[in-house]
Design a protein around this motif. Structure first.
Motif, PDB file in Angstrom:
ATOM      1  N   GLN A  73      -6.272  -1.571   8.192  1.00  0.00           N
ATOM      2  CA  GLN A  73      -5.766  -1.872   6.859  1.00  0.00           C
ATOM      3  C   GLN A  73      -4.665  -2.920   6.997  1.00  0.00           C
ATOM      4  OE1 GLN A  73      -3.931   1.503   4.967  1.00  0.00           O
ATOM      5  NE2 GLN A  73      -4.574   0.861   2.934  1.00  0.00           N
ATOM      6  N   VAL A  74      -4.684  -3.928   6.145  1.00  0.00           N
ATOM      7  CA  VAL A  74      -3.648  -4.954   6.160  1.00  0.00           C
ATOM      8  C   VAL A  74      -2.822  -4.775   4.882  1.00  0.00           C
ATOM      9  CG1 VAL A  74      -3.176  -7.416   6.127  1.00  0.00           C
ATOM     10  CG2 VAL A  74      -5.104  -6.557   7.446  1.00  0.00           C
ATOM     11  N   PHE A  75      -1.507  -4.764   5.048  1.00  0.00           N
ATOM     12  CA  PHE A  75      -0.645  -4.681   3.882  1.00  0.00           C
ATOM     13  C   PHE A  75       0.563  -5.568   4.080  1.00  0.00           C
ATOM     14  CE2 PHE A  75       0.135  -1.020   6.593  1.00  0.00           C
ATOM     15  CZ  PHE A  75       1.497  -1.017   6.755  1.00  0.00           C
ATOM     16  N   VAL A  77      10.408  -9.327   4.391  1.00  0.00           N
ATOM     17  CA  VAL A  77       9.640  -9.413   3.151  1.00  0.00           C
ATOM     18  C   VAL A  77       8.627 -10.552   3.289  1.00  0.00           C
ATOM     19  CG1 VAL A  77       9.776  -9.930   0.671  1.00  0.00           C
ATOM     20  CG2 VAL A  77      11.486  -8.449   1.747  1.00  0.00           C
ATOM     21  N   GLY A  78       7.396 -10.285   2.886  1.00  0.00           N
ATOM     22  CA  GLY A  78       6.328 -11.278   2.979  1.00  0.00           C
ATOM     23  C   GLY A  78       5.495 -11.148   4.238  1.00  0.00           C
ATOM     24  N   ASP A  79       6.019 -10.456   5.255  1.00  0.00           N
ATOM     25  CA  ASP A  79       5.243 -10.256   6.487  1.00  0.00           C
ATOM     26  C   ASP A  79       4.084  -9.303   6.225  1.00  0.00           C
ATOM     27  OD1 ASP A  79       6.884 -11.920   7.925  1.00  0.00           O
ATOM     28  OD2 ASP A  79       8.014 -10.304   8.894  1.00  0.00           O
ATOM     29  N   HIS A  80       3.000  -9.532   6.967  1.00  0.00           N
ATOM     30  CA  HIS A  80       1.817  -8.681   6.869  1.00  0.00           C
ATOM     31  C   HIS A  80       1.745  -7.768   8.090  1.00  0.00           C
ATOM     32  CE1 HIS A  80       0.790 -11.744   3.921  1.00  0.00           C
ATOM     33  NE2 HIS A  80      -0.048 -10.861   3.407  1.00  0.00           N
ATOM     34  N   SER A 132       0.806  -1.226   0.000  1.00  0.00           N
ATOM     35  CA  SER A 132       0.000   0.000   0.000  1.00  0.00           C
ATOM     36  C   SER A 132       0.842   1.279   0.000  1.00  0.00           C
ATOM     37  CB  SER A 132      -0.994  -0.023   1.162  1.00  0.00           C
ATOM     38  OG  SER A 132      -0.568   0.711   2.256  1.00  0.00           O
ATOM     39  N   THR A 133       1.820   1.386   0.875  1.00  0.00           N
ATOM     40  CA  THR A 133       2.608   2.612   1.025  1.00  0.00           C
ATOM     41  C   THR A 133       4.078   2.251   1.179  1.00  0.00           C
ATOM     42  OG1 THR A 133       0.714   3.556   2.216  1.00  0.00           O
ATOM     43  CG2 THR A 133       2.775   4.747   2.380  1.00  0.00           C
ATOM     44  N   ASN A 134       4.953   3.137   0.745  1.00  0.00           N
ATOM     45  CA  ASN A 134       6.390   2.930   0.902  1.00  0.00           C
ATOM     46  C   ASN A 134       6.913   3.840   2.018  1.00  0.00           C
ATOM     47  OD1 ASN A 134       6.297   1.211  -1.364  1.00  0.00           O
ATOM     48  ND2 ASN A 134       6.552   2.957  -2.720  1.00  0.00           N
ATOM     49  N   TYR A 135       7.869   3.336   2.789  1.00  0.00           N
ATOM     50  CA  TYR A 135       8.373   4.074   3.949  1.00  0.00           C
ATOM     51  C   TYR A 135       9.898   4.152   3.940  1.00  0.00           C
ATOM     52  CZ  TYR A 135       3.701   3.167   5.743  1.00  0.00           C
ATOM     53  OH  TYR A 135       2.344   3.101   5.898  1.00  0.00           O
TER      54      TYR A 135
END
Length: 151
Positions: A143-145, A134-137, A97-100
């Motif tokens: 909101q889940v991403f 990577v792959g973790d939610h 959803s968003t980059n940080y």
């Protein structure tokens, strides 16, 4: 490309911090001048109240300038060449959803035609991201991403 994104984000953060510092310093200097001009004014209750208010504002600005210096100091600790498999201070995190950019809280940045949010690791979302791979939610604000990439 990996280091380019991180380097660009870090540069943008330093620019934002410098802009804040310049703006605060300008206001601080104006306040100093107003305080000096007030000293030249006639004495009285109004004069004393104005001086006290100006000094309080100067103290607040001094604190804000110190905070900006702190931001710059924190940013200087980021190693753009460090790549980790888990989210840590200095990581660039891509999600579904968003980059940080885990650095300091400076809001939205744009580089390489992508939007990123520069956030502190102490923010609620920063706390959720730390240590994840990577792959973790992540679930945040209903909101889940998914973390898709870490650099």
């Amino acid at each position: 490309m990996v280091n380019n994104i991180k380097t660009s984000l870090l540069k943008l953060c330093f620019q934002k911090v410098e802009e804040r510092q310049i703006n605060l310093q300008k206001v601080f200097d104006e306040l100093q001048e107003a305080l000096q001009n007030e000293t030249k004014s006639s004495a009285g209750d109004k004069h004393e109240t104005t001086r006290a208010m100006l000094q309080l504002e100067r103290e607040k600005l001094g604190q804000q300038l110190a905070e900006v210096d702190n931001l710059a100091s924190t940013l200087s600790k980021i190693d753009v060449n460090r790549v980790t498999t888990q989210v840590a201070f200095g990581s660039v995190v891509f999600t579904s959803s968003t980059n940080y950019f885990i650095a300091v809280s400076l809001g939205q940045l744009n580089t390489h035609k992508q939007d990123f949010f520069a956030i502190s690791s102490t923010t609620p979302i920063g706390q959720q991201l730390l240590g994840k791979g990577v792959g973790d939610h992540i679930e945040f604000r209903d909101q889940v991403f998914k973390i898709t990439k870490i650099i």
